[in-house]
Design a protein around this motif. Structure first.
Motif, PDB file in Angstrom:
ATOM      1  N   HIS A 116      39.917  60.702  78.519  1.00 46.65           N
ATOM      2  CA  HIS A 116      39.869  62.121  78.889  1.00 46.65           C
ATOM      3  C   HIS A 116      41.058  62.438  79.787  1.00 46.65           C
ATOM      4  O   HIS A 116      41.748  61.536  80.239  1.00 46.65           O
ATOM      5  CB  HIS A 116      38.543  62.443  79.619  1.00 46.65           C
ATOM      6  CG  HIS A 116      38.392  61.715  80.926  1.00 46.65           C
ATOM      7  ND1 HIS A 116      37.921  60.411  81.015  1.00 46.65           N
ATOM      8  CD2 HIS A 116      38.661  62.084  82.198  1.00 46.65           C
ATOM      9  CE1 HIS A 116      37.904  60.029  82.273  1.00 46.65           C
ATOM     10  NE2 HIS A 116      38.356  61.026  83.027  1.00 46.65           N
ATOM     11  N   HIS A 118      42.489  65.310  83.071  1.00 48.28           N
ATOM     12  CA  HIS A 118      42.182  66.375  84.037  1.00 48.28           C
ATOM     13  C   HIS A 118      43.416  67.266  84.111  1.00 48.28           C
ATOM     14  O   HIS A 118      44.440  66.851  84.691  1.00 48.28           O
ATOM     15  CB  HIS A 118      41.847  65.792  85.411  1.00 48.28           C
ATOM     16  CG  HIS A 118      40.738  64.789  85.362  1.00 48.28           C
ATOM     17  ND1 HIS A 118      39.436  65.141  85.096  1.00 48.28           N
ATOM     18  CD2 HIS A 118      40.756  63.443  85.472  1.00 48.28           C
ATOM     19  CE1 HIS A 118      38.689  64.046  85.075  1.00 48.28           C
ATOM     20  NE2 HIS A 118      39.462  62.999  85.296  1.00 48.28           N
ATOM     21  N   GLU A 123      44.004  61.854  89.835  1.00 51.92           N
ATOM     22  CA  GLU A 123      42.731  61.227  90.244  1.00 51.92           C
ATOM     23  C   GLU A 123      43.031  59.874  90.875  1.00 51.92           C
ATOM     24  O   GLU A 123      43.887  59.135  90.384  1.00 51.92           O
ATOM     25  CB  GLU A 123      41.861  61.035  88.997  1.00 51.92           C
ATOM     26  CG  GLU A 123      40.624  60.181  89.238  1.00 51.92           C
ATOM     27  CD  GLU A 123      39.745  60.067  87.989  1.00 51.92           C
ATOM     28  OE1 GLU A 123      40.028  60.731  86.974  1.00 51.92           O
ATOM     29  OE2 GLU A 123      38.781  59.285  88.051  1.00 51.92           O
ATOM     30  N   HIS A 162      43.212  58.986  80.286  1.00 49.19           N
ATOM     31  CA  HIS A 162      42.803  57.732  80.926  1.00 49.19           C
ATOM     32  C   HIS A 162      41.356  57.401  80.589  1.00 49.19           C
ATOM     33  O   HIS A 162      40.615  58.248  80.102  1.00 49.19           O
ATOM     34  CB  HIS A 162      43.007  57.796  82.443  1.00 49.19           C
ATOM     35  CG  HIS A 162      42.241  58.894  83.117  1.00 49.19           C
ATOM     36  ND1 HIS A 162      42.681  60.200  83.141  1.00 49.19           N
ATOM     37  CD2 HIS A 162      41.054  58.893  83.783  1.00 49.19           C
ATOM     38  CE1 HIS A 162      41.809  60.943  83.812  1.00 49.19           C
ATOM     39  NE2 HIS A 162      40.802  60.176  84.206  1.00 49.19           N
TER      40      HIS A 162
HETATM   41 MN    MN Z   1      39.079  60.958  85.105  1.00 49.72          MN
END
Ligand code: MN
Ligand code: GLV
Length: 226
Positions: A116, A118, A123, A162
């Motif tokens: 997925h 972001h 992150e 990731h």
């Molecule tokens: Mn993530």
């Protein structure tokens, strides 16, 4: 133009380009006040802003900055064997305009947090329990992979695909921090096979170089989004 003037012009042009580039490089915009606690109620009105409108200060309490939403494990009894619990501005109104949030990720033995991205945040993941195999892929297609054990951390740069996999037979837990109040999460599998309305099967078959029947089979697994 004299060389002295030319270098002054180039210097000024460089400064302008840099000044214009800074907002593009930033995460969430900077705050202009101590806080702007999200007024969820105002969303029902006609007002639309980037983020949430502020609650009236006299109605703000310490509870607006508190949450126990990460205190309990998520339910990992699903096909991928993981659960992400978010503590973002939608759960913690005091985070509005502060440019940060967290999530808790629980993993069943060998569970996977599927690939997925972001779109709005970098992150940083910290392993509380167990050990994870993690990786991200650059826009150039390079995969950076690592094993991350209890007490260790790993960084997933903003916008890059990731995943994590629990590499052990016991449950694992991690905490992630994001430099956005609402990082957004886009699962690759859901985007391709679980969108609503669905992506055309022939587009996916062509893109993935597989038979349309295989696409239909995969689509049937993503009618329920996780
Ligand atoms: Mn993530
Ligand atoms: C882990 O990758 C998460 O997004 O919480």
């Amino acid at each position: 133009m004299a060389p002295k003037h030319l270098s002054a012009v180039l210097l000024a042009a460089g400064a302008i380009i840099l000044a214009l580039a800074v907002p593009l490089l930033a995460g969430d915009p900077d705050m202009l006040q101590d806080f702007c606690v999200a007024d969820y109620g105002s969303l029902k009105g006609p007002l639309r802003v980037n983020g949430f409108p502020c609650k009236r200060p006299e109605n703000v309490t310490a509870d607006d900055f508190f949450s126990n939403v990460l205190s309990l494990p998520g339910n990992t009894g699903n096909p991928v064997g993981s659960a992400v619990t978010a503590a973002n501005v939608e759960k913690v109104p005091g985070l509005n305009t502060l440019g940060m949030s967290m999530s808790r990720v629980d993993y069943a033995p060998w569970g996977v947090n599927p690939p997925h991205t972001h779109p709005r945040a970098t992150e940083i993941i910290f392993v509380l329990e167990g050990s994870l195999d993690v990786a991200f892929v650059t826009t150039g297609g390079n995969l950076y992979a690592h094993t991350v054990c209890k007490g260790e951390l790993f960084v997933f740069p903003r916008g890059l695909v990731h995943f994590q996999r629990n590499n052990g037979g016991a449950p694992a837990v991690a905490i992630s921090a994001f430099n956005s109040q609402l990082p957004g999460t886009q699962s690759l599998a859901v985007a391709m096979f679980g969108s609503s309305p669905p992506m055309p099967t022939d587009v996916l078959a062509r893109a993935l170089q597989i038979d349309g029947g295989v696409v239909e089979t995969i689509k049937s697994k993503f009618t329920l989004k996780y």
